[in-house]
Design an enzyme around this catalytic site. Sequence first.
Site, PDB file in Angstrom:
ATOM      1  CE  LYS A  29     -39.983 -70.543  40.511  1.00  0.00           C
ATOM      2  NZ  LYS A  29     -39.103 -70.945  39.387  1.00  0.00           N
ATOM      3  NE  ARG A  99     -41.301 -68.483  36.679  1.00  0.00           N
ATOM      4  CZ  ARG A  99     -40.940 -67.366  36.058  1.00  0.00           C
ATOM      5  NH1 ARG A  99     -40.962 -66.210  36.701  1.00  0.00           N
ATOM      6  NH2 ARG A  99     -40.572 -67.400  34.801  1.00  0.00           N
ATOM      7  N   GLY A 108     -46.831 -81.521  40.202  1.00  0.00           N
ATOM      8  CA  GLY A 108     -48.225 -81.462  40.614  1.00  0.00           C
ATOM      9  C   GLY A 108     -48.613 -80.082  41.105  1.00  0.00           C
ATOM     10  CG  MET A 110     -50.535 -73.175  38.737  1.00  0.00           C
ATOM     11  SD  MET A 110     -51.174 -71.544  39.092  1.00  0.00           S
ATOM     12  CE  MET A 110     -49.681 -70.565  39.056  1.00  0.00           C
ATOM     13  NE  ARG A 355     -32.760 -74.972  38.574  1.00  0.00           N
ATOM     14  CZ  ARG A 355     -33.863 -75.345  37.953  1.00  0.00           C
ATOM     15  NH1 ARG A 355     -34.999 -75.460  38.634  1.00  0.00           N
ATOM     16  NH2 ARG A 355     -33.861 -75.597  36.669  1.00  0.00           N
ATOM     17  CG  HIS A 471     -26.662-116.371  44.772  1.00  0.00           C
ATOM     18  ND1 HIS A 471     -26.058-116.612  43.565  1.00  0.00           N
ATOM     19  CD2 HIS A 471     -25.802-116.811  45.725  1.00  0.00           C
ATOM     20  CE1 HIS A 471     -24.904-117.204  43.765  1.00  0.00           C
ATOM     21  NE2 HIS A 471     -24.721-117.347  45.071  1.00  0.00           N
ATOM     22  NE  ARG A 633     -22.237-116.220  56.996  1.00  0.00           N
ATOM     23  CZ  ARG A 633     -23.101-115.705  56.110  1.00  0.00           C
ATOM     24  NH1 ARG A 633     -23.949-114.755  56.479  1.00  0.00           N
ATOM     25  NH2 ARG A 633     -23.096-116.114  54.870  1.00  0.00           N
ATOM     26  CB  SER A 776     -21.477-108.768  62.604  1.00  0.00           C
ATOM     27  OG  SER A 776     -21.536-108.249  61.294  1.00  0.00           O
ATOM     28  CG  ASN A 780     -28.418-108.944  53.338  1.00  0.00           C
ATOM     29  OD1 ASN A 780     -28.552-107.734  53.297  1.00  0.00           O
ATOM     30  ND2 ASN A 780     -27.450-109.587  52.713  1.00  0.00           N
ATOM     31  CB  CYS A 843     -21.526-107.997  57.908  1.00  0.00           C
ATOM     32  SG  CYS A 843     -22.554-109.254  58.669  1.00  0.00           S
ATOM     33  CE1 TYR A 863     -17.899-104.712  61.089  1.00  0.00           C
ATOM     34  CE2 TYR A 863     -17.283-104.466  63.401  1.00  0.00           C
ATOM     35  CZ  TYR A 863     -17.752-105.251  62.364  1.00  0.00           C
ATOM     36  OH  TYR A 863     -18.076-106.554  62.587  1.00  0.00           O
TER      37      TYR A 863
END
Lengths: 885, 885
Positions: A29, A99, A108, A110, A355, A471, A633, A776, A780, A843, A863
């Site tokens: 601010k 402020r 949280g 003031m 802003r 899945h 794969r 690759s 996951n 991947c 990539y």
Amino acid sequence: MTQYVYRFGGGVSDGDDATRGNKNLLGGKGANLDGMASIGLPVPPGFTITTEMCTRYYAEGQSFPDSVRAEVAGGVAHIEAVTGKKFGDASDPMLVSVRSGARVSMPGMMDTVLNLGLNDETVVGLAASSGDARFAWDSYRRFIQMYSDVVLELDHGSFEEALEIAKEDRGYFLDTEMLAEDWQALVAEYKTLVEQQWGKPFPQDVHDQLWGAVGAVFGSWEAERAKVYRRLNSIPGDWGTAVNVQAMVFGNMGDTSATGVAFTRDPATGENVYYGEFLINAQGEDVVAGIRTPQYLTKAARERANAKPLSMEEAMPEVYGQLADVFRILETHYRDMQDIEFTVERGKLWMLQTRSGKRTAKAALKIAVDMANEGLITQEEAILRVEPSALDQLLHPTLDPNAKRDVLTKGLPASPGAASGKIVFDADTAEKAAADGQSVILVRTETSPEDIHGMHAAQGILTARGGMTSHAAVVARGMGRPCVSGAGGISIDSKAKQLRVGDRVLGEGDILTLDGSTGEVMAGSVATVQPELAGDFGTLMVWADKIRRMKVRTNAETPLDAKTARDFGAEGIGLCRTEHMFFDAARITAVRQMILADSEKGRRAALEKLLPEQREDFRQIFEVMAGLPVTIRLLDPPLHEFLPHQESEFADVAAAAGVDVEVLKRRAADLFEFNPMLGHRGCRLGVTYPEIYEMQARAIFEAACQLEVAPVPEVMIPLVATKRELELMKDVVDKAAEAVFAEQGKRIEYLVGTMIELPRAALKAGEIAEVGAFFSFGTNDLTQTTLGVSRDDAARFLTTYVDKGIYPQDPFVSIDEEGVGELIALAVERGRKTRPDIKLGICGEHGGDPRSIAFCEKTGLDYVSASPYRVPIARLAAAQAALRK
Amino acid sequence: MTQYVYRFGGGVSDGDDATRGNKNLLGGKGANLDGMASIGLPVPPGFTITTEMCTRYYAEGQSFPDSVRAEVAGGVAHIEAVTGKKFGDASDPMLVSVRSGARVSMPGMMDTVLNLGLNDETVVGLAASSGDARFAWDSYRRFIQMYSDVVLELDHGSFEEALEIAKEDRGYFLDTEMLAEDWQALVAEYKTLVEQQWGKPFPQDVHDQLWGAVGAVFGSWEAERAKVYRRLNSIPGDWGTAVNVQAMVFGNMGDTSATGVAFTRDPATGENVYYGEFLINAQGEDVVAGIRTPQYLTKAARERANAKPLSMEEAMPEVYGQLADVFRILETHYRDMQDIEFTVERGKLWMLQTRSGKRTAKAALKIAVDMANEGLITQEEAILRVEPSALDQLLHPTLDPNAKRDVLTKGLPASPGAASGKIVFDADTAEKAAADGQSVILVRTETSPEDIHGMHAAQGILTARGGMTSHAAVVARGMGRPCVSGAGGISIDSKAKQLRVGDRVLGEGDILTLDGSTGEVMAGSVATVQPELAGDFGTLMVWADKIRRMKVRTNAETPLDAKTARDFGAEGIGLCRTEHMFFDAARITAVRQMILADSEKGRRAALEKLLPEQREDFRQIFEVMAGLPVTIRLLDPPLHEFLPHQESEFADVAAAAGVDVEVLKRRAADLFEFNPMLGHRGCRLGVTYPEIYEMQARAIFEAACQLEVAPVPEVMIPLVATKRELELMKDVVDKAAEAVFAEQGKRIEYLVGTMIELPRAALKAGEIAEVGAFFSFGTNDLTQTTLGVSRDDAARFLTTYVDKGIYPQDPFVSIDEEGVGELIALAVERGRKTRPDIKLGICGEHGGDPRSIAFCEKTGLDYVSASPYRVPIARLAAAQAALRK
């Protein structure tokens, strides 16, 4: 000596080039107020106490050095000089607001104290100088109420209660009915409340008031709520907050006063038109409170809305003209669309806040492209202005924001887009209904690869279990189908064909609407809005493509997916899974025959039936991706995923294989696994049954040889943990290639490489690169194993984990950089050391996540590969990552 | 110039201090021959062509340099000089043997050619000089047969066939019936066979014969079988092999000739008595062939066996005396029990071979302790002489080696020892039968924690599924019960109470015998031998304890296990699991009530019932381990492991909790997980349901406060992946501790630490050590996650993996040092950097594996923890590791 106080307004702006706009020092601010002052905009005079002071305040046991007291006195004098009023002056008092202002907006902390400087004496002066006793006493009671709440931390309920009683006693309904003397009486009551609760009278010394408020701002930095927020958002505790003290201006001083908020462009559409609302004779909080209906800013907007009350353009043409000038100046200065607060005090315009404005994805795109075309920003800046994940909204249908919604429950926003349709509880019914031209929503406890045809047929998918990378979620994103997963609030009885949420029960055929972007599940139909891929989208993509270093491929396994992805700009396939091809109804019996065979001979007989089918799969995909790399794969999932479930299916397989049903069933039972994720899958299938990989390799090379423009097949071996596994499997692939080339009398280029999806593979990447031409990263599975978390089962605790700050975000959505990331970086380093030209990509689902893409850029991957609908996101994110590097 | 040929025998020994006994240069056999020659023992003269020559042979396109031809000629001259005969001499020819000799004995290498130097002329001379034409022609035909087989690689079947036809034609049954002329005729046939198959006549030039044999030895180094063996056993290809050429001596030259094999001590018992057998007028192969029954070496052995034929001590007292002298010399020289081959040619003793003798575990122990007491070796050497894992044999009953066995199938040797008993198919029946005093074998497809009471009751456990670290295996080892796991050959129908192996079917009550040390499953009862823990065992343990640096703790969770382990020398508990305590029949309903509660309140109600029980568990264990550290792991397994299965069980829980059965069942279904290993378990339970850990911590501290001699509880948080998890859980434990200390008015010392069992935990060890006072490496789970292999499901492919050389051994048995080991080393380094005095241990099953213990010593862990019966193994292995470091 360090300067802790920076003045602004009234032609003064203490900031220099080093501090101007320095949010780290002045807070967000403060920096903006200083910025506006420095370019001559009408900012109420004031000063900022820096964040450095906050740090020192804590370092020195929560006290202020004398030098700062002197600096603050100088700041007060500055405000007095500009306003021509005196702080605490009984006849014409100067009032200020106080402020907080941290680097980033932070719950949280003031918030605000207004009207500071009022006391029993100055209130009388204010009544006289403003000529409005009611305004003066109202201002005083507002001040006592705010100060008691945020500075003294007294029970704010008791103050509200006193006001309510005061109104009731007088038979009033609205605050506006309160007269000057009513407010005055309430002030007396408030002061009593303060003395009762605080043990001391309300401070009458205006300097005590000021220091009390400044101390409260600094004190709130270490309040529990602020600390929790910082921890959850990784905000360092030593950043500190600034304090802004500023002369009060009033929009509620009669009909030449007003207050308003505005955007310099339309934040919903991005159109280059002013957008906002204002209220005559009102304070800022009145605009927000919604008691009075605000008026439009521009005449055009008013007319479009067919509204009566005059727009600001019409009601206050002169001030409006000044405001429009300010808009232009601000956009030129900040080079972005601005969100503004202003007040008009007796015909004089004051800027209170500016802003960067929040905006919709569509607006962000349009504003970025427009501003670059206007020459206000560069193309690079335009690229950085659009949040990549927001593009997702633009590529899928969305719910009409104005339509009514009957929300049943909320699950995870697993795949974006919205859809309505009739509930079906199984894939076959979904397929049949879709064939009859009906829109259906497939509702399952969870999905498995056998549901694929039903997911394809459905408009949307809803599951009761499974996380963002279950899945259902992964497949739905790949297909571009909206999906809500892990909707724990619902329970599904697929036998009874019932879906239960609380005490509501829906059955097959009932209409359901899903919003895959929010996770909302709604009863009945809700209108949707189709996406418009405006020219801006294409323009930004072209700019992004010029900038990015990493290639963007796609995860696709059907010609349709491949085509979609190519249209979205994919530069090849990074992951073509082969297992879903095995679920095709025409093939599944042969697949099952293969799995349940108890000898290599039996398996080969079944594989021979699959070869032509698999070859045709690849041929079609290769055709779409002509000339581009396609990473295929080889078979990865545990074989039991393909097993028959019903008697009739067992009978089919038994007939096809010429084996007894009981023998088949026993073999099927033998395939049960406790933890299939860590079981007999990936290259472990290839090692134990090389003939499967041999068939797949043959299908790849035979397909590639059929085409005029051959692709560059990259044969990828999954779940490798050791160099030796890859050696054995590469040998199988190479032999199949040589055999096909000999038969066909032609050769094509190809690579053999591996997924890096186990911690051991990452550790041994140096050795593995001796054999593999590419890595690759299968993030996951790498996340599952590194963290020891099954993504199918994680929903039960992962939310708690993120809530408690254990992980900053779902590690299946954004790469866990500290853990999984270290392994990737290590594998990159070791792999490149062995084979400097090794091809490196990702991947996993993370390949479509902007934060993870930034990590990939930093780590130097070649990539990323994302599901088709995330390809544009990945292109933009890759460009941003390249720019930020 | 490099010396490639080393001569020995006849007082010559070319080796010097650098090469003496140098197996790398001379090969194992050559080094021993050279060694024996150097200490003056009667070795037939000969020479060794070094392994370096082998390497050069391949480097130079499989050819011999001239210098070596000259050296070999010198070697031949040396043999001629010592024997006084000439190579190829038609009247009294010198004959030699040619043998390969790599550093380590290696299948696939060319073995032996005897009688080389015979041809159509020299055979006549041999007949004359030996005075035995039959011997001469028999020797010639043996030479042709061996040479054709191993050097010329012709079809050995056709030679055996020719011999059989020759005997049939003559109506003979035994080779010994063949006369001189019969052998001569066969030699002619053999020569025809060679010419037919090889295309050339059998080589008559004795030097051609020699170089052919030498080339064949070198050639066999790169034979396919040898290469496969080297790969599987990690033997470098460039080691090469040596060739040994040595004068022939004959034990079949009449009644003053003999041949024999001997051990310098009893290899079965370790007693310090000569042990061996010999045959008069025989060749070495006759002893092995078993056609004639060999005679005892010593009179005492003959008398003990009540045998008639004179012992060598009696029949050839003079030569026997020489042999006994040789035994003493060899033991003094080699400082170990020796396995010897000797030949007596016409009254003259020749030593053909010596090497360290293989021995039983019992003998190894006795010999090591005896030799140290005799001053032959040091105590340190004694420690290194005993294979730690062999101790296992000594601590469990074993099958009588002489008893008949009806082997049904073979599974994995999951927990050592042997047991017979009646088949039962479920834990309850096992318990009942055991209560009736019956011995039972519990037969399950796999076991789960619910089977624990039945496993305790059974004499042995057999499972059809699961690997060396499956639930059955781990628990059985902990209890010291023999177990055969993963016996894939059997299929179990527990409903029909039938076990099927091939076409044999056994039912409940049929007797079964298991050998948990070999994995054999036998029908019927087989006699067992009880272990004798002789004084030697205790002596060696005392020596080992003086040497080792690492502490040895145990994995124990019952007072009985703890007591067993303490008797075996455990110095604390490294892993006290708490989940098995939950399965107790008296508690399981409360446990289930807790799990199925849908609120914290419901859980707390159930936990209150469990608290006193759990406290008593800990109190008893603490009592046994008074004053020692006890690491208690808080609840770890996925909750659904505790779920009810049967209607009646659901009803019990519903009644106890006052909840509807259907609600319970739905909640139970919700707890299903796809991959429980990676699911809602470990500290994830504590994070989501802190009240569970709170109860356990309270039970620990309340129990500890009850005791006079308090233990040092080490509270261990499982499955931690982030510092924050440990922080949250440590807070729960610390608060419980403070509450108990306040209530009890006393404090005890305790630590809070964590398992390191996830790759991420290893990577983040530096941060985690900021909170945890100790790390215990949970290498079972760390192996599962690092390699991505579920130990419960791995049996299906892990054997193939070890066979194909992908892993050198089962990574659940011996730590995968390259992968898992790197993570451990990293965690040790990072943990110590943060907290230099952090306590580091291992509590996975690897803690009882000698190879893994060596790794722990190398990595600098403070302790290992093993199941009770493996504690002595761990003590010895830790001492060996310390000595080898």
